[in-house]
Design an enzyme around this catalytic site. Sequence first.
Site, mmCIF file in Angstrom:
data_model
loop_
_atom_site.group_PDB
_atom_site.id
_atom_site.type_symbol
_atom_site.label_atom_id
_atom_site.label_comp_id
_atom_site.label_asym_id
_atom_site.label_seq_id
_atom_site.Cartn_x
_atom_site.Cartn_y
_atom_site.Cartn_z
ATOM 1 N N GLU A 2 -6.111 8.634 7.641
ATOM 2 C CA GLU A 2 -6.524 8.310 6.306
ATOM 3 C C GLU A 2 -7.950 8.810 6.112
ATOM 4 O O GLU A 2 -8.361 9.376 5.001
ATOM 5 C CB GLU A 2 -6.574 6.710 6.288
ATOM 6 C CG GLU A 2 -5.365 6.233 6.304
ATOM 7 C CD GLU A 2 -5.302 4.772 5.743
ATOM 8 O OE1 GLU A 2 -5.915 4.321 4.658
ATOM 9 O OE2 GLU A 2 -4.758 3.703 6.320
ATOM 10 N N LYS A 31 -9.463 1.833 -2.058
ATOM 11 C CA LYS A 31 -9.673 1.461 -0.399
ATOM 12 C C LYS A 31 -10.836 1.726 0.059
ATOM 13 O O LYS A 31 -11.237 3.013 0.010
ATOM 14 C CB LYS A 31 -8.330 1.762 0.454
ATOM 15 C CG LYS A 31 -8.552 1.405 1.818
ATOM 16 C CD LYS A 31 -7.105 1.713 2.424
ATOM 17 C CE LYS A 31 -7.155 1.048 3.943
ATOM 18 N NZ LYS A 31 -5.688 1.707 4.628
ATOM 19 N N CYS A 73 -4.833 -2.942 2.867
ATOM 20 C CA CYS A 73 -4.540 -2.932 4.274
ATOM 21 C C CYS A 73 -5.646 -3.081 5.292
ATOM 22 O O CYS A 73 -6.078 -4.287 5.245
ATOM 23 C CB CYS A 73 -3.909 -1.748 4.659
ATOM 24 S SG CYS A 73 -2.905 -1.752 6.201
ATOM 25 N N ASN A 76 0.487 -1.036 5.440
ATOM 26 C CA ASN A 76 1.321 -0.171 6.220
ATOM 27 C C ASN A 76 0.464 -0.442 7.736
ATOM 28 O O ASN A 76 -0.499 0.329 8.048
ATOM 29 C CB ASN A 76 1.373 0.968 5.831
ATOM 30 C CG ASN A 76 2.233 1.416 4.690
ATOM 31 O OD1 ASN A 76 3.270 1.998 4.866
ATOM 32 N ND2 ASN A 76 1.445 1.192 3.420
ATOM 33 N N GLU A 128 0.817 -0.976 0.023
ATOM 34 C CA GLU A 128 -0.137 -0.057 -0.050
ATOM 35 C C GLU A 128 0.940 1.203 0.095
ATOM 36 O O GLU A 128 1.919 1.208 0.712
ATOM 37 C CB GLU A 128 -0.678 0.126 1.275
ATOM 38 C CG GLU A 128 -1.664 1.328 1.588
ATOM 39 C CD GLU A 128 -2.221 1.318 2.888
ATOM 40 O OE1 GLU A 128 -1.697 0.846 4.133
ATOM 41 O OE2 GLU A 128 -3.230 1.838 3.026
HETATM 42 N N1 CDT Z 1 -2.880 1.441 6.554
HETATM 43 C C1 CDT Z 1 -3.632 0.761 7.352
HETATM 44 O O1 CDT Z 1 -4.961 0.633 6.878
HETATM 45 N N2 CDT Z 1 -3.519 0.421 8.523
HETATM 46 C C2 CDT Z 1 -4.202 -0.131 9.564
HETATM 47 C C3 CDT Z 1 -3.892 0.548 10.964
HETATM 48 C C4 CDT Z 1 -4.867 0.473 11.900
HETATM 49 S S1 CDT Z 1 -4.763 1.496 13.480
HETATM 50 C C5 CDT Z 1 -5.534 2.891 12.952
HETATM 51 C C6 CDT Z 1 -4.360 -1.525 9.562
HETATM 52 O O2 CDT Z 1 -5.468 -1.853 9.711
HETATM 53 O O3 CDT Z 1 -3.189 -2.333 9.562
#
Ligand code: CDT
Length: 315
Positions: free
Chosen positions: A146, A127, A176, A201, A47
């Site tokens: 985000e 997404k 993600c 990420n 991502e």
């Molecule tokens: N990039 C991404 O979606 N990361 C989220 C972190 C969640 S914490 C706000 C994940 O679900 O891995």
Amino acid sequence: MSRVLTIGAAQLGAIQRSHSRADVVARMVALMREAARNGCDLVAFPELALTTFFPRWFMEDQAEIDSFFEREMPSNETAPLFTTARELGLAFTLGYAELTEEEGRTRRFNTQILVGKDGRIVAKYRKIHLPGHAEHEPWRAFQHLEKRYFEVGNLSWPVVRAGADLHSGLFGQMICNDRRWPESYRVMGLQGVEMILLGYNTPVHNPPAPDHDRLGDFHNHLVMQAGAYQNASWVIGVAKCGVEEGCEMIGGSCIIAPTGEIVAQAVTREDELVVARCDLDLGRSYRNSTFNFARHREPAQYRMIVERKGAVLPD
Ligand code: CDT
């Protein structure tokens, strides 16, 4: 006819803010060349692969925010990915921040594309599950904005049939946080998906729920393995990881079979290619038995339950 594809999950280590797109693309091209040497048909990148994970900062200057977005794909900076794909006969997926003019306004999405062996874009996904928050929360060690910088994706989860050079496989994508939601897999499972490509990420530390931190790697694999098994699909999970601008992110990139088993996994938190031979027909026996959706799912029952609560499920 055998439908085995060799897949490379191209994990990327940390990308700092000072790293240019040219620096990152050079690392990605090196991984593509390694993938070709390993006989890969397709290489999957994480991502937001082209820059540092910028939603960790609160920014108000729109020009600064937009400096992390791509206005065209390919651009001069990303063209080497496409020419290398063509040269090597290697399909790839790429996650990036997309800025586009649509419906008469500027829109921003967290996007992933599938590019065929001929260097042409064959599928796009935006997404849907955007985690984090929209306003500055100074109490956090770092932000996860985000919900501020992206709109919710408007393309649902399309499943596309690739060409004969990818054994006419049925490919889907997610990004993600989508991997934590059964709906993401099921919407594609209902379309017969055979391989789901997903980049992530994921910070080790979750500021609103630090008690979850010790379970980050476990939850990462738990959701992807369950999604693969319950939908009889390969899942290719690819991390951007390591310590980025002081924020530690999990690795654990892996290739998961429709059996739910991890068949190959990264051992570092750096640039690393994880390779496995993936038989697209491996999910068939699950689709024809335990997870024969036509025979065993009970959508009328699910609908009855959710309709009482005002929600809607796909058929
Ligand atoms: N990039 C991404 O979606 N990361 C989220 C972190 C969640 S914490 C706000 C994940 O679900 O891995």
